[in-house]
Design a protein around this motif. Sequence first.
Motif, PDB file in Angstrom:
ATOM      1  N   PRO A   1       0.829  -1.214   0.000  1.00 27.41           N
ATOM      2  CA  PRO A   1       0.000   0.000   0.000  1.00 27.41           C
ATOM      3  C   PRO A   1       0.857   1.256   0.000  1.00 27.41           C
ATOM      4  CG  PRO A   1       0.045  -0.982   2.188  1.00 27.41           C
ATOM      5  CD  PRO A   1       0.742  -1.954   1.266  1.00 27.41           C
ATOM      6  N   ILE A   2       0.330   2.320  -0.565  1.00 24.37           N
ATOM      7  CA  ILE A   2       1.040   3.599  -0.570  1.00 24.37           C
ATOM      8  C   ILE A   2       0.665   4.446   0.645  1.00 24.37           C
ATOM      9  CG2 ILE A   2       1.275   3.630  -3.070  1.00 24.37           C
ATOM     10  CD1 ILE A   2      -1.084   5.560  -3.189  1.00 24.37           C
ATOM     11  N   ALA A   3      -0.407   4.063   1.332  1.00 26.19           N
ATOM     12  CA  ALA A   3      -0.830   4.762   2.549  1.00 26.19           C
ATOM     13  C   ALA A   3      -1.676   3.816   3.381  1.00 26.19           C
ATOM     14  CB  ALA A   3      -1.619   6.025   2.211  1.00 26.19           C
ATOM     15  N   SER A   4      -1.610   4.002   4.701  1.00 26.62           N
ATOM     16  CA  SER A   4      -2.363   3.135   5.600  1.00 26.62           C
ATOM     17  C   SER A   4      -2.912   3.964   6.741  1.00 26.62           C
ATOM     18  CB  SER A   4      -1.465   2.017   6.149  1.00 26.62           C
ATOM     19  OG  SER A   4      -2.166   1.209   7.066  1.00 26.62           O
ATOM     20  N   ALA A   5      -4.186   3.744   7.073  1.00 25.03           N
ATOM     21  CA  ALA A   5      -4.837   4.459   8.166  1.00 25.03           C
ATOM     22  C   ALA A   5      -5.670   3.478   8.971  1.00 25.03           C
ATOM     23  CB  ALA A   5      -5.694   5.608   7.632  1.00 25.03           C
ATOM     24  N   SER A   6      -6.417   3.982   9.925  1.00 26.83           N
ATOM     25  CA  SER A   6      -7.154   3.102  10.834  1.00 26.83           C
ATOM     26  C   SER A   6      -8.332   2.410  10.166  1.00 26.83           C
ATOM     27  CB  SER A   6      -7.653   3.909  12.034  1.00 26.83           C
ATOM     28  OG  SER A   6      -8.475   4.975  11.601  1.00 26.83           O
ATOM     29  N   ILE A   7      -8.923   3.039   9.146  1.00 22.91           N
ATOM     30  CA  ILE A   7     -10.088   2.456   8.476  1.00 22.91           C
ATOM     31  C   ILE A   7      -9.675   1.563   7.318  1.00 22.91           C
ATOM     32  CG2 ILE A   7     -12.248   2.953   7.275  1.00 22.91           C
ATOM     33  CD1 ILE A   7     -12.329   3.708  10.171  1.00 22.91           C
ATOM     34  N   GLY A   8      -8.669   1.961   6.566  1.00 21.55           N
ATOM     35  CA  GLY A   8      -8.275   1.187   5.394  1.00 21.55           C
ATOM     36  C   GLY A   8      -6.910   1.596   4.896  1.00 21.55           C
ATOM     37  N   GLN A   9      -6.531   1.046   3.751  1.00 22.21           N
ATOM     38  CA  GLN A   9      -5.262   1.400   3.126  1.00 22.21           C
ATOM     39  C   GLN A   9      -5.452   1.510   1.621  1.00 22.21           C
ATOM     40  OE1 GLN A   9      -3.045  -1.752   5.013  1.00 22.21           O
ATOM     41  NE2 GLN A   9      -3.063  -3.035   3.183  1.00 22.21           N
ATOM     42  N   VAL A  10      -4.488   2.158   0.975  1.00 19.61           N
ATOM     43  CA  VAL A  10      -4.640   2.578  -0.416  1.00 19.61           C
ATOM     44  C   VAL A  10      -3.554   1.935  -1.286  1.00 19.61           C
ATOM     45  CG1 VAL A  10      -4.737   4.554  -1.985  1.00 19.61           C
ATOM     46  CG2 VAL A  10      -5.624   4.759   0.351  1.00 19.61           C
ATOM     47  N   TYR A  11      -3.972   1.479  -2.482  1.00 23.73           N
ATOM     48  CA  TYR A  11      -3.051   0.872  -3.455  1.00 23.73           C
ATOM     49  C   TYR A  11      -3.135   1.616  -4.781  1.00 23.73           C
ATOM     50  CZ  TYR A  11      -2.835  -3.207  -0.337  1.00 23.73           C
ATOM     51  OH  TYR A  11      -2.657  -4.039   0.739  1.00 23.73           O
ATOM     52  N   ARG A  12      -2.018   1.600  -5.496  1.00 25.26           N
ATOM     53  CA  ARG A  12      -2.039   2.051  -6.887  1.00 25.26           C
ATOM     54  C   ARG A  12      -2.346   0.854  -7.779  1.00 25.26           C
ATOM     55  NH1 ARG A  12      -0.252   7.186  -7.522  1.00 25.26           N
ATOM     56  NH2 ARG A  12       1.172   8.030  -5.920  1.00 25.26           N
TER      57      ARG A  12
END
Length: 567
Positions: free
Chosen positions: A138-149
């Motif tokens: 992932p390019i970013a991670s937070a408490s609710i979810g994370q993000v992918y390109r």
Amino acid sequence: MMTPIQLTRSVRSLNRLRLIAQVLTRHGFGFIVAQINLTRFVPVWMLGRKAMAEPPQQGGSEMGRRLAQVCTELGPTFVKLGQIMSTRLDLVPPEVAIELRSLQDEVPPFDSSVAMDIIERELSRPVSECFSSIGDEPIASASIGQVYRAKGLDGANLIVKVQRPDVAEVIRLDMHLLAWLAESLEGVMPELRMYHPTMLVDELDRMLTRELDYINEAATTQRIGHAFRNRQGVRVPEVVWSLSGPRVLTMHAIAGRNLDVVLAEGDDSLINRPLIGKRLIDCYLEQIFELGVFHADPHPGNILVEPPASVALIDFGQVGTITQSLMDDLVVLIYACANNEFDAAVDTLADMGALGEHTDRRNLCRSLQEMAHKYAGLPVKRLDFSTLFAEFSDVMRRHDVVVPRDLAGLIKALSTLGVVATKLSPDLNLLEHMTPRIKRLLTERISPAQIARSSVRLGWDVLSILRRAPGQIRETLRRMSTGRIEINVRHENIERLIREIDRSGNRLAFAVVIAAIIIGSSVVLGVGSDTTVLGIEVRYIGVAGFLMAGVLGLGLGWAIFRSGRLH
């Protein structure tokens, strides 16, 4: 109000409640644990007069630091609660809010293979049939979810947001416990009611419910994107509905750099900073005054910039809503303050239900007037919107004024927007951009067409009252004549008083039984040694009685010690 045991039985949250009690005690909030009867969940070595006693008066910074530590240890839900508290300067002292701003919504990413499984379950097909490629990390991670390109099957650059596994269930559990804790605090500690814990928890619940539903975020993104689809220099990500669901959100990637990076780099000949600031202000004011829904978190990290002056808004997880009634009140409030009609401004706050029981209208009016005179004529370059927002919130807090949550979110967003715009170009004036819109809205509110619509609505309300009043009066008189009128009186904290009396009665009865056993055993030991009962010498029965009394006495002493009420 439920007891802790009833609560844990209802949601199977015993371990979580135990952790909350221990963390609060460890960071100096043991007196709160004692007040809401959670000492049974605290280890013996953490109990004691010093740990459970209310600490001496300390500075707000120290209190805020300990609150931040509690939120960090208890996880993402409590971190978000702390973040909300840090924005409600009308409820929380500024020293506490400053410490809570250090809370970061960053957690380690979960395994990407789990994320791929979630994508396949949500979209009902293999990942290979959804994307031609997707990032391994992932390019970013937070408490609710994370993000992918990712890349779409058509080669388009995409951003895929995946929700954490079981995060919804964890948050629901925490929210149930937080609601009970807030209700308990307001019930047993009246001095904490000024901070409105139940309202803060309710606000957190509404925010998290919205963030957990990616369909809601997608719909908001689409709505705002549609409004600005033909606007030059303003971009919003396009949602890919065929690859989105409640736990997966796919959008087209937008080129650009974060605004915070641009601001940190200083002057850039390729960037038209004044035009970016103007477009950003116009974009937000249109969301607020035209759409009635706005991006509620306009910090520079959620704004992308592309030369020479293209602006993009991302991450619509937090949005604010402006209802028609709130907009009417807001227009009157701004107009009244701008024209030094502070009595009308206070009346508007009263109509919004913002004034508390102890609000002195005259003193509130005087404080608003003093604040307005302080900033009147101040050059825009010298106007610090964050300071202005902090002072306004301080006035609200001192006069027991609770700003409605939607209005508080709007004020926070405008404050952040004003700070960002000033950093882009010191000559930009947010108030000047707002004035024409306020005047137009005010003109619309007093136009003949609007007055006619309001008159029709008022007439309908009056007609409804006249039509229903005779029947309601007749029913009331009938109930009075038959003696069926009831008056319900609610005594606050009566349940707690009943529990304490019941507990004291049980302990007293237990102590009387122990005393009777001791007296009886003493009498038995005084009988001759040759006396037997069922072949057993009575002296042994007396000794057994003493032993039983000792065990029961130790149990009673232990229960009193665990309750934390030895004095």
